[in-house]
Write a protein that holds these residues in place. Structure first.
Motif, mmCIF file in Angstrom:
data_model
loop_
_atom_site.group_PDB
_atom_site.id
_atom_site.type_symbol
_atom_site.label_atom_id
_atom_site.label_comp_id
_atom_site.label_asym_id
_atom_site.label_seq_id
_atom_site.Cartn_x
_atom_site.Cartn_y
_atom_site.Cartn_z
ATOM 1 N N HIS A 30 0.827 -1.206 0.000
ATOM 2 C CA HIS A 30 0.000 0.000 0.000
ATOM 3 C C HIS A 30 0.861 1.255 0.000
ATOM 4 O O HIS A 30 0.734 2.125 0.875
ATOM 5 C CB HIS A 30 -0.944 -0.001 1.191
ATOM 6 N N VAL A 31 1.752 1.310 -0.965
ATOM 7 C CA VAL A 31 2.649 2.447 -1.088
ATOM 8 C C VAL A 31 2.787 2.811 -2.558
ATOM 9 O O VAL A 31 2.672 1.951 -3.435
ATOM 10 C CB VAL A 31 4.046 2.132 -0.515
ATOM 11 N N ASP A 32 3.008 4.088 -2.798
ATOM 12 C CA ASP A 32 3.392 4.522 -4.141
ATOM 13 C C ASP A 32 4.898 4.362 -4.252
ATOM 14 O O ASP A 32 5.642 4.747 -3.344
ATOM 15 C CB ASP A 32 3.017 5.983 -4.379
ATOM 16 N N MET A 33 5.338 3.821 -5.362
ATOM 17 C CA MET A 33 6.778 3.652 -5.577
ATOM 18 C C MET A 33 7.165 4.384 -6.849
ATOM 19 O O MET A 33 6.497 4.224 -7.881
ATOM 20 C CB MET A 33 7.141 2.172 -5.647
ATOM 21 N N ALA A 48 8.960 8.727 -12.890
ATOM 22 C CA ALA A 48 7.788 7.861 -13.057
ATOM 23 C C ALA A 48 7.343 7.356 -11.695
ATOM 24 O O ALA A 48 8.131 7.293 -10.758
ATOM 25 C CB ALA A 48 8.106 6.674 -13.969
ATOM 26 N N VAL A 49 6.066 6.968 -11.616
ATOM 27 C CA VAL A 49 5.521 6.423 -10.374
ATOM 28 C C VAL A 49 4.516 5.328 -10.689
ATOM 29 O O VAL A 49 3.843 5.360 -11.721
ATOM 30 C CB VAL A 49 4.845 7.527 -9.534
ATOM 31 N N HIS A 50 4.470 4.361 -9.788
ATOM 32 C CA HIS A 50 3.464 3.300 -9.845
ATOM 33 C C HIS A 50 2.674 3.410 -8.547
ATOM 34 O O HIS A 50 3.220 3.194 -7.463
ATOM 35 C CB HIS A 50 4.141 1.939 -9.960
ATOM 36 N N THR A 51 1.408 3.781 -8.650
ATOM 37 C CA THR A 51 0.596 3.960 -7.454
ATOM 38 C C THR A 51 -0.020 2.640 -7.011
ATOM 39 O O THR A 51 -0.241 1.745 -7.811
ATOM 40 C CB THR A 51 -0.508 4.989 -7.706
ATOM 41 N N TRP A 52 -0.316 2.565 -5.705
ATOM 42 C CA TRP A 52 -0.838 1.291 -5.203
ATOM 43 C C TRP A 52 -2.346 1.220 -5.285
ATOM 44 O O TRP A 52 -2.919 0.142 -5.412
ATOM 45 C CB TRP A 52 -0.401 1.075 -3.756
ATOM 46 N N ARG A 53 -3.020 2.361 -5.223
ATOM 47 C CA ARG A 53 -4.474 2.356 -5.053
ATOM 48 C C ARG A 53 -5.183 1.683 -6.220
ATOM 49 O O ARG A 53 -6.095 0.886 -6.038
ATOM 50 C CB ARG A 53 -4.975 3.782 -4.861
ATOM 51 N N LEU A 97 9.574 5.877 -1.988
ATOM 52 C CA LEU A 97 8.349 5.221 -1.539
ATOM 53 C C LEU A 97 7.577 6.193 -0.661
ATOM 54 O O LEU A 97 8.183 6.897 0.169
ATOM 55 C CB LEU A 97 8.740 3.973 -0.758
ATOM 56 N N LYS A 98 6.264 6.234 -0.842
ATOM 57 C CA LYS A 98 5.458 7.040 0.065
ATOM 58 C C LYS A 98 4.155 6.344 0.379
ATOM 59 O O LYS A 98 3.613 5.599 -0.441
ATOM 60 C CB LYS A 98 5.209 8.439 -0.504
ATOM 61 N N TYR A 99 3.648 6.629 1.579
ATOM 62 C CA TYR A 99 2.415 6.020 2.053
ATOM 63 C C TYR A 99 1.191 6.871 1.740
ATOM 64 O O TYR A 99 0.077 6.369 1.656
ATOM 65 C CB TYR A 99 2.493 5.794 3.561
ATOM 66 N N THR A 100 1.387 8.163 1.601
ATOM 67 C CA THR A 100 0.242 9.052 1.444
ATOM 68 C C THR A 100 -0.168 9.149 -0.011
ATOM 69 O O THR A 100 0.648 8.992 -0.918
ATOM 70 C CB THR A 100 0.579 10.455 1.962
ATOM 71 N N SER A 101 -1.434 9.438 -0.231
ATOM 72 C CA SER A 101 -1.929 9.669 -1.579
ATOM 73 C C SER A 101 -1.668 11.132 -1.936
ATOM 74 O O SER A 101 -1.101 11.882 -1.155
ATOM 75 C CB SER A 101 -3.418 9.352 -1.662
#
Length: 123
Positions: A30-33, A48-53, A97-101
């Motif tokens: 549950h993290v954006d990487m 670039a980013v791959h979101t978890w949501r 890596l981040k936890y917040t949206s």
């Protein structure tokens, strides 16, 4: 949480590289990487980013059509496939890596960073 990036190197223009970043420690999927890059004397820039949501991916304009970000949650790993590399892609590449949206391109919002891997593209 620790991030270990690898896969950088020296490549000729037009070549390809695949970067990898493995997360270890107390984290889950549950993290954006994301990947950022930095040239000495310049600010770190989003790549670039791959979101978890919902698994959405976003790219900087400079990366669109040439780079592909993917992730393997079971391996806690994010990849950056870079094709048709150009000399201006030369930089140190960092995974984050981040936890917040919210905004994915702002580096201060990321909670953890890897150590960086050097990518050098010769002309």
């Amino acid at each position: 949480v620790q991030l270990q990036a690898s896969g950088g190197g020296l490549v000729q223009a037009g070549g390809s590289l695949r970067l990898s970043c493995v997360a270890s420690g107390r984290t889950d999927s549950h993290v954006d990487m994301a990947w950022f890059r930095q040239i000495p004397g310049k600010a770190r820039e989003f790549v670039a980013v791959h979101t978890w949501r919902d698994g959405s991916t976003y790219y900087a304009d400079s990366a669109k059509g040439r780079f592909t970000i993917s992730r393997d949650n079971a391996k806690k790993t994010v990849y950056l496939q870079m094709n048709n590399l150009k000399p201006e892609d030369t930089a140190v590449y960092y995974c984050a890596l981040k936890y917040t949206s919210g905004s994915v391109a702002i580096s201060p919002l990321y909670d953890f960073w890897g150590q960086g891997t050097q990518v050098t593209v010769s002309s």
